[in-house]
Design a protein around this motif. Structure first.
Motif, PDB file in Angstrom:
ATOM      1  N   MET A 152       0.826  -1.208   0.000  1.00 27.65           N
ATOM      2  CA  MET A 152       0.000   0.000   0.000  1.00 27.65           C
ATOM      3  C   MET A 152       0.864   1.262   0.000  1.00 27.65           C
ATOM      4  N   TYR A 153       1.985   1.214   0.720  1.00 27.48           N
ATOM      5  CA  TYR A 153       2.860   2.380   0.806  1.00 27.48           C
ATOM      6  C   TYR A 153       3.585   2.619  -0.523  1.00 27.48           C
ATOM      7  N   ILE A 154       4.032   1.535  -1.145  1.00 25.40           N
ATOM      8  CA  ILE A 154       4.807   1.660  -2.386  1.00 25.40           C
ATOM      9  C   ILE A 154       3.911   2.017  -3.575  1.00 25.40           C
ATOM     10  N   PHE A 155       2.682   1.492  -3.585  1.00 18.67           N
ATOM     11  CA  PHE A 155       1.784   1.673  -4.731  1.00 18.67           C
ATOM     12  C   PHE A 155       0.488   2.372  -4.315  1.00 18.67           C
ATOM     13  N   PRO A 156       0.546   3.601  -3.852  1.00 13.45           N
ATOM     14  CA  PRO A 156      -0.688   4.275  -3.407  1.00 13.45           C
ATOM     15  C   PRO A 156      -1.712   4.410  -4.519  1.00 13.45           C
ATOM     16  N   GLU A 157      -1.237   4.530  -5.773  1.00  7.94           N
ATOM     17  CA  GLU A 157      -2.186   4.675  -6.876  1.00  7.94           C
ATOM     18  C   GLU A 157      -3.075   3.443  -7.027  1.00  7.94           C
ATOM     19  N   THR A 158      -2.612   2.296  -6.541  1.00  4.87           N
ATOM     20  CA  THR A 158      -3.400   1.062  -6.619  1.00  4.87           C
ATOM     21  C   THR A 158      -4.444   0.998  -5.512  1.00  4.87           C
ATOM     22  N   TYR A 159      -4.135   1.559  -4.356  1.00  5.73           N
ATOM     23  CA  TYR A 159      -4.962   1.350  -3.175  1.00  5.73           C
ATOM     24  C   TYR A 159      -5.739   2.577  -2.700  1.00  5.73           C
ATOM     25  N   MET A 160      -5.465   3.756  -3.241  1.00  6.77           N
ATOM     26  CA  MET A 160      -6.179   4.945  -2.781  1.00  6.77           C
ATOM     27  C   MET A 160      -7.554   5.052  -3.432  1.00  6.77           C
ATOM     28  N   MET A 161      -8.588   5.208  -2.622  1.00 11.54           N
ATOM     29  CA  MET A 161      -9.927   5.451  -3.133  1.00 11.54           C
ATOM     30  C   MET A 161     -10.062   6.905  -3.569  1.00 11.54           C
ATOM     31  N   ASP A 162     -11.028   7.170  -4.449  1.00  7.83           N
ATOM     32  CA  ASP A 162     -11.325   8.547  -4.830  1.00  7.83           C
ATOM     33  C   ASP A 162     -11.655   9.352  -3.575  1.00  7.83           C
ATOM     34  N   ASP A 165      -6.912  11.681   0.688  1.00 10.28           N
ATOM     35  CA  ASP A 165      -5.755  12.568   0.656  1.00 10.28           C
ATOM     36  C   ASP A 165      -4.472  11.761   0.835  1.00 10.28           C
ATOM     37  N   LEU A 166      -3.481  11.994  -0.032  1.00 12.48           N
ATOM     38  CA  LEU A 166      -2.260  11.200  -0.020  1.00 12.48           C
ATOM     39  C   LEU A 166      -1.505  11.332   1.305  1.00 12.48           C
ATOM     40  N   ASP A 167      -1.365  12.529   1.824  1.00 11.55           N
ATOM     41  CA  ASP A 167      -0.616  12.712   3.067  1.00 11.55           C
ATOM     42  C   ASP A 167      -1.275  11.952   4.215  1.00 11.55           C
ATOM     43  N   SER A 168      -2.597  12.034   4.298  1.00  8.32           N
ATOM     44  CA  SER A 168      -3.322  11.306   5.347  1.00  8.32           C
ATOM     45  C   SER A 168      -3.190   9.805   5.155  1.00  8.32           C
ATOM     46  N   TYR A 169      -3.275   9.367   3.906  1.00 11.74           N
ATOM     47  CA  TYR A 169      -3.141   7.950   3.556  1.00 11.74           C
ATOM     48  C   TYR A 169      -1.800   7.402   4.046  1.00 11.74           C
ATOM     49  N   LEU A 170      -0.716   8.100   3.725  1.00  5.99           N
ATOM     50  CA  LEU A 170       0.614   7.634   4.112  1.00  5.99           C
ATOM     51  C   LEU A 170       0.809   7.708   5.625  1.00  5.99           C
ATOM     52  N   ALA A 171       0.263   8.746   6.256  1.00  8.97           N
ATOM     53  CA  ALA A 171       0.390   8.879   7.710  1.00  8.97           C
ATOM     54  C   ALA A 171      -0.306   7.739   8.428  1.00  8.97           C
ATOM     55  N   ARG A 172      -1.441   7.320   7.911  1.00  8.01           N
ATOM     56  CA  ARG A 172      -2.179   6.225   8.561  1.00  8.01           C
ATOM     57  C   ARG A 172      -1.447   4.890   8.396  1.00  8.01           C
ATOM     58  N   ILE A 173      -0.798   4.682   7.277  1.00  9.70           N
ATOM     59  CA  ILE A 173       0.012   3.477   7.124  1.00  9.70           C
ATOM     60  C   ILE A 173       1.104   3.454   8.187  1.00  9.70           C
ATOM     61  N   LYS A 174       1.717   4.598   8.433  1.00  7.10           N
ATOM     62  CA  LYS A 174       2.799   4.681   9.408  1.00  7.10           C
ATOM     63  C   LYS A 174       2.315   4.512  10.842  1.00  7.10           C
ATOM     64  N   ASN A 175       1.000   4.587  11.069  1.00  8.61           N
ATOM     65  CA  ASN A 175       0.465   4.342  12.410  1.00  8.61           C
ATOM     66  C   ASN A 175       0.620   2.881  12.834  1.00  8.61           C
ATOM     67  N   PHE A 176       0.761   1.974  11.879  1.00  5.89           N
ATOM     68  CA  PHE A 176       0.994   0.563  12.182  1.00  5.89           C
ATOM     69  C   PHE A 176       2.477   0.372  12.508  1.00  5.89           C
ATOM     70  N   ASP A 177       2.775  -0.596  13.350  1.00  3.56           N
ATOM     71  CA  ASP A 177       4.165  -0.922  13.678  1.00  3.56           C
ATOM     72  C   ASP A 177       4.620  -2.022  12.724  1.00  3.56           C
ATOM     73  N   LEU A 178       5.196  -1.602  11.608  1.00  9.72           N
ATOM     74  CA  LEU A 178       5.575  -2.551  10.569  1.00  9.72           C
ATOM     75  C   LEU A 178       6.643  -3.519  11.062  1.00  9.72           C
TER      76      LEU A 178
END
Length: 341
Positions: A152-162, A165-178
Motif C-alpha cells: 500500500m505504501y509503495i503503490f498508493p495509486e493502486t490502493y487509494m480510493m477517490d 488525501d495522499l498525506d493522510s493515507y501515508l500517515a495512517r500506514i505509518k500508524n501501524f508498527d511494521l
C-alpha cells in the motif's frame, strides 16, 4: 522374476529442474498443478544429499509467493487488491454518506483485518473485522499485514480510493508498527491503531458496534450460512447510518462441490431433504426478499447462473423445482444495498 506390482523408483530431482517445472506450470496458467508440484516434489528435493538448505528456504519463500500471486493463497496483497478494487468500484458507483465506520462481516480467520486496514487507511474513522472464528495463526496474519502495508505504501495509486488525501493515507500506514508485524507480532503491530482497526471474534449482534454508525458494511460468502436471516438483516440495518451502503457476495452453491472427489455439483443440495447443517439453501430471490423485509433498498442484484446437470435437475425437491429459472440455476450473487435516508 521381477515383481511388477511394485512401482519403479521416481526419477531423480534437481533444484534447477524443480524450479523450471514450477515456472513452466505457472507460466501456462496451471496454478493448481503448480501447487501440487510444490507440495509433492519439495520433500523429494529435500531428500537429496546435495540440497543447499538456504536454497530450500528460497524455494519455500518465493514459490509460495508466486502461487499467492496466482490467486491460490488466503493471504497478502494479491487477495486484498482484488476485493478492494471491486469494493472501490461499488463505492464510486453509489457513493458514501460518510467514512465513519466500516465493517467486514465474516472477515475470516486467516487474514481478518486486510479490508479493515484498507478502509482505515482510506479515511474511515473506525474499521472492524467480525467473525465467529478466532485468528487461525496470528504470526502468519501479522506477516501478511506487513506485506499489505508495504504494498500500500509503495503503490498508493493502486490502493487509494477517490477522495482520499495522499498525506493522510501515508500517515495512517505509518500508524501501524511494521517492524512488529514483520516479526509476526500481530497485537504489537496493531497497538497504535487498536481503537480504530479491530477484530471482533463474536456474532455480529454481540459485537458492540454503535447503532446508526456504519457507513459501509460488506460480506463475502456469509449470508448462505446465516440461519436467522430476519434477525441478522434487521440487526445490520440498525447498525447502519441513514444512507449507509452494503455489498454482499453470496455463495448459493452446495459447498461440497468444492471438494475434489467430484461427488457433488453446485446444485446437489437442492435434491436432498437433509444436507449440510450450515447452509440455509435460500435462493437468490429469497435473499433479496430478506434484505427488503429488513428495510433496505436494492441497488444492484446480479445472480450468476450456470447450467444445471440434467440428472440433478430431475431430482430437485418440489420447493426448488417450482422456483424460477434464475433461482434454480444461480450459484452465486452480488447484492448492493442501501439503508434509506
Amino acid at each position: 522374476m521381477t515383481d511388477k506390482s511394485q512401482s519403479s523408483p521416481a526419477a531423480p530431482i534437481t533444484e534447477a529442474g524443480f524450479r523450471a517445472d514450477l515456472d513452466a506450470l505457472l507460466a501456462s496458467g496451471k496454478n493448481e498443478p503448480a501447487l501440487t508440484h510444490l507440495i509433492t516434489e519439495l520433500p523429494r528435493l529435500l531428500g537429496t544429499n546435495k540440497i543447499n538448505r538456504k536454497e530450500k528456504l528460497k524455494h519455500l519463500t518465493f514459490a509460495g509467493r508466486m502461487l499467492q500471486g496466482a490467486g491460490l493463497g488466503k493471504y497478502g496483497p494479491q487477495k486484498l487488491e482484488r476485493k478492494a478494487t471491486n469494493l472501490a468500484r461499488v463505492v464510486k458507483r453509489h457513493g458514501l454518506r460518510s467514512r465513519r465506520t466500516f465493517v467486514d462481516l465474516g472477515c475470516g480467520a486467516h487474514e481478518p483485518l486486510g479490508l479493515a486496514t484498507y478502509f482505515y487507511v482510506n479515511g474511515f474513522e473506525k474499521a472492524f473485522g467480525s467473525d465467529f472464528m478466532p485468528v487461525s495463526d496470528a504470526a502468519y496474519a501479522a506477516l501478511s499485514m506487513a506485506d499489505i502495508l508495504t504494498d500500500m505504501y509503495i503503490f498508493p495509486e493502486t490502493y487509494m480510493m477517490d477522495g482520499t488525501d495522499l498525506d493522510s493515507y501515508l500517515a495512517r500506514i505509518k500508524n501501524f508498527d511494521l517492524g512488529a508485524l514483520k516479526r509476526g507480532d500481530l497485537d504489537a503491530g496493531l497497538a497504535r491503531v487498536a481503537h480504530n482497526v479491530e477484530f471482533k471474534c463474536c456474532d455480529i449482534v454481540e459485537a458492540g458496534i454503535e447503532p446508526g454508525s456504519v457507513s459501509f458494511l460488506i460480506s463475502y460468502a456469509v449470508f448462505e450460512h446465516v440461519m436467522d436471516i430476519p434477525g441478522v438483516t434487521k440487526h445490520i440495518y440498525d447498525l447502519m447510518e441513514p444512507g449507509g451502503l452494503g455489498f454482499h457476495y453470496i455463495d448459493l452453491a452446495d459447498h461440497r462441490a468444492y471438494r475434489h472427489d467430484g461427488d457433488y455439483n453446485e446444485f446437489s443440495f437442492l435434491t436432498e431433504e437433509d444436507c449440510a447443517p450450515n447452509l440455509n439453501r435460500l435462493r437468490a430471490s429469497e435473499q433479496v426478499a430478506a434484505f427488503k423485509a429488513a428495510g433496505f433498498e436494492i441497488l444492484e442484484n446480479k445472480p450468476k447462473q450456470k447450467p444445471i446437470p440434467e440428472e440433478t435437475h430431475k431430482r430437485y425437491l418440489p420447493r426448488f423445482a417450482a422456483m424460477s429459472d434464475v433461482d434454480q440455476s444461480a450459484h452465486a450473487m452480488r447484492l448492493v444495498i442501501r439503508k434509506p435516508l
